[in-house]
Design an enzyme around this catalytic site. Structure first.
Site, PDB file in Angstrom:
ATOM      1  N   VAL A   1      27.784  33.732  40.514  1.00  0.00           N
ATOM      2  CA  VAL A   1      28.663  34.032  39.387  1.00  0.00           C
ATOM      3  C   VAL A   1      29.125  32.720  38.753  1.00  0.00           C
ATOM      4  CG1 VAL A   1      30.755  35.237  38.638  1.00  0.00           C
ATOM      5  CG2 VAL A   1      29.472  36.105  40.603  1.00  0.00           C
TER       6      VAL A   1
ATOM      7  N   ASP B   1      29.790  49.935  47.157  1.00  0.00           N
ATOM      8  CA  ASP B   1      30.207  48.694  47.800  1.00  0.00           C
ATOM      9  C   ASP B   1      31.648  48.369  47.409  1.00  0.00           C
ATOM     10  OD1 ASP B   1      29.902  46.505  49.445  1.00  0.00           O
ATOM     11  OD2 ASP B   1      28.994  45.250  47.890  1.00  0.00           O
TER      12      ASP B   1
HETATM   13  O1  3AM Z   1      35.266  33.382  45.094  1.00  0.00           O
HETATM   14  P1  3AM Z   1      36.515  33.658  44.321  1.00  0.00           P
HETATM   15  O2  3AM Z   1      37.363  34.672  44.938  1.00  0.00           O
HETATM   16  O3  3AM Z   1      37.278  32.415  43.904  1.00  0.00           O
HETATM   17  O4  3AM Z   1      37.012  36.124  41.334  1.00  0.00           O
HETATM   18  C1  3AM Z   1      35.655  36.241  41.661  1.00  0.00           C
HETATM   19  C2  3AM Z   1      35.269  35.450  42.859  1.00  0.00           C
HETATM   20  O5  3AM Z   1      36.054  34.297  42.927  1.00  0.00           O
HETATM   21  C3  3AM Z   1      34.805  35.629  40.582  1.00  0.00           C
HETATM   22  O6  3AM Z   1      33.601  35.246  41.184  1.00  0.00           O
HETATM   23  C4  3AM Z   1      33.837  35.069  42.572  1.00  0.00           C
HETATM   24  C5  3AM Z   1      32.825  35.904  43.330  1.00  0.00           C
HETATM   25  O7  3AM Z   1      32.975  37.230  43.018  1.00  0.00           O
HETATM   26  N1  3AM Z   1      34.507  36.610  39.535  1.00  0.00           N
HETATM   27  C6  3AM Z   1      33.646  37.656  39.625  1.00  0.00           C
HETATM   28  N2  3AM Z   1      33.629  38.334  38.478  1.00  0.00           N
HETATM   29  C7  3AM Z   1      34.500  37.705  37.637  1.00  0.00           C
HETATM   30  C8  3AM Z   1      34.940  37.971  36.308  1.00  0.00           C
HETATM   31  N3  3AM Z   1      34.445  38.995  35.593  1.00  0.00           N
HETATM   32  C9  3AM Z   1      35.064  36.610  38.315  1.00  0.00           C
HETATM   33  N4  3AM Z   1      35.980  35.807  37.761  1.00  0.00           N
HETATM   34  C10 3AM Z   1      36.354  36.101  36.493  1.00  0.00           C
HETATM   35  N5  3AM Z   1      35.850  37.150  35.781  1.00  0.00           N
END
Ligand code: 3AM
Length: 508
Positions: free
Chosen positions: A27, A149
């Site tokens: 991501v 999930d």
């Molecule tokens: O690993 P962390 O928790 O810092 O918050 C989500 C997560 O962060 C971020 O990507 C990481 C893995 O899922 N994330 C996922 N989708 C997101 C979105 N739509 C996102 N952050 C912002 N907007």
């Protein structure tokens, strides 16, 4: 991979920072240079991109999820397949382009991070998140999409404290495979439903189970089942009862604990049938918890709808049903470990219904949990105040189930309500408490793994009902035969066009 940062995906999205990575995708925080706004981009890894089946499913799911527009679902903005900006994919698979999905960028953190930071969450906050997640799931389920999930890692909490679910359906595509080529487990099984763990069909109810586990974690700060590996954890979801939330968090009300028990029932029949039921109960317990915390505002006066007044709790009664790879393992262990079989035979710790009238010696009321009542409207819209059916088994004469209102009288042969006395009993007497006298009907019985969908599948016991008083006691004669389903078939309504039943007690 970091060499991709600052480069343009498909000539449009500038990858600014890698914010997360999983087994199947990475991501990024990105900048849409056309619309000039921040977005989140999930870029699939090349293993996925080189598998045409996976690719097709991924595209299909992305299209489906893009239809979902809901405040508690992270919005899909765009999806595509792009030449990655560098040779991440190039060398080994030169012809492969990488699928990606563009999401709205949610400023905040995942629910998992929040739980890690705070430990257990305030009870009301936990319930509120659960309601928001359930609403999001409900919308997806209505569109035929099962998340598969649900976990706090897939719930983003924005700056305003609102929960947003992500990875809908996409998760399905990924986790269905479950394994990487070298046999590593990708996903977590911390939230997996028993049926998923056993490779049985996965439905919206499976998401509700996972949500129940998320709620448990929000309330206690920890997941309920731990093990040396993912398989061990999955098997605990199949075999072990949920640890008592009130022991880990004493201030949790019995009502909330009961909702949790029902959301995480291993047997699908005892689990919330759909999102609406769960949401209704969560809203009620939110009101109760608000009152308990002394923050009552006057609105918080709701009573539990589908839970009994004592909010009695039920244990999961029968183990029903991860990922395909676990199936074999579980099957082997199921054969070897009697605990599975023992659990399978355990019956519901239901509470006996209070007799409507004093029961003669020799008769005992059949213990029926509230999920054992069902509406029956085979000649109509197949629903007859479906949400209220549990009221006839809640031991509370003050609550009732009613037929719909038929101002011109019944325009069909009948409507009804039946109880499921699983696995079957020789019913000897049926007591009915009704606030509306003046209706008539008959008692039908049936057997089978599901109740017959039409009246022709039921047997007329020859017992007629004439509701001349509010307390009815009907003798039943099944000729010694056991029946699982007992139907009160209403054929004539009172003049006001609606019949109500507050209690049904079956004696054996
Ligand atoms: O690993 P962390 O928790 O810092 O918050 C989500 C997560 O962060 C971020 O990507 C990481 C893995 O899922 N994330 C996922 N989708 C997101 C979105 N739509 C996102 N952050 C912002 N907007």
């Amino acid at each position: 991979m970091s060499s991709q940062l600052g480069t343009l995906l498909n000539g449009r999205y500038r990858l600014d920072a890698q914010i997360g990575t999983g087994g199947m995708s990475t991501v990024y925080r990105a900048f849409d240079t056309v619309l000039e706004r921040q977005v989140a981009i999930k870029l699939m890894h090349r293993e996925i991109a080189s598998d045409s089946d996976q690719l097709e499913r991924f595209r299909r799911e992305a299209r489906a999820v893009a239809q979902l527009n809901h405040p508690h679902i992270v919005t899909v903005i765009d999806a595509g397949e792009g030449a990655p900006p560098d040779d991440q994919i190039g060398s080994a698979h030169p012809a492969v382009s990488t699928p990606y999905i563009v999401f709205e960028y949610v400023e905040g953190e995942t629910l998992k991070d929040r739980i890690r930071r705070h430990g257990r969450l305030p009870v009301q906050e936990a319930i509120a998140y659960a309601i928001e997640i359930a609403r999001a799931l409900g919308v997806a389920h209505d569109h035929g999409i099962v998340h598969r999930d649900v976990k706090p890692q897939n719930v983003l909490v924005d700056d305003e404290g609102s929960a947003k679910v992500t990875d809908f359906g996409i998760a399905r595509t990924l986790d269905q495979e479950g394994l990487t080529a070298d046999g590593r487990v990708l996903g977590t099984t911390d939230y997996v439903s028993p049926e998923q763990a056993l490779g049985h069909p996965v439905t919206g109810q499976s998401d509700l189970y996972s949500l129940g586990i998320v709620l448990f974690e929000m309330l206690t700060g920890d997941v309920p089942f731990k093990g040396d590996n993912q398989v061990a954890v999955a098997m605990k979801h199949v075999r072990e009862p949920l640890p008592d939330v009130q022991i880990r968090r004493p201030e949790v009300s019995s009502a909330l604990a009961a909702v949790l028990d029902r959301a995480t029932a291993k047997d699908l029949e005892h689990r919330y049938a759909d999102d609406r039921e769960l949401i209704a109960d969560l809203e009620d317990v939110l009101a109760i918890e608000t009152q308990r915390s002394g923050q009552a505002t006057g609105e918080a006066t709701a009573v539990l709808r589908t839970l009994p007044p004592s909010a009695r709790r039920r244990l999961p009664s029968r183990v029903t049903h991860p990922l395909r790879w676990i199936v074999v393992l579980v099957a082997i262990v199921a054969a070897a470990v009697p605990a599975v079989v023992l659990l399978a035979g355990r019956t519901e710790r239901g509470t006996r219904q209070r007799p409507v009238q004093k029961a003669p010696a020799g008769l005992s009321p059949v213990s029926l949990g509230q999920s054992r009542a069902h509406d029956f409207d085979p000649l109509g819209d197949e629903a007859e105040h479906h949400r209220d059916v549990g009221r006839v088994l809640d031991d509370d004469p003050g609550t009732s189930w009613s037929t719909e209102t038929y101002p011109d009288g019944l325009t069909k042969a009948g409507v009804g309500i039946y109880v499921d006395a699983k696995p079957g009993v020789v019913g000897r007497r049926l007591d009915i408490r009704t606030p509306t006298t003046g209706w008539q009907g008959k008692v039908y019985v049936a057997n089978g793994s599901t109740a017959p969908a039409t009246l022709s599948g039921w047997k007329d016991l020859g017992t007629t009902i004439d509701a001349t008083s509010k307390k009815l006691s009907l003798q039943l004669d099944t000729a010694g035969q056991r029946f699982r389903y007992y139907l009160v078939w209403i054929t004539k309504l009172p003049p006001k066009g609606q019949a109500s039943i507050s209690e049904i007690v079956l004696y054996k």
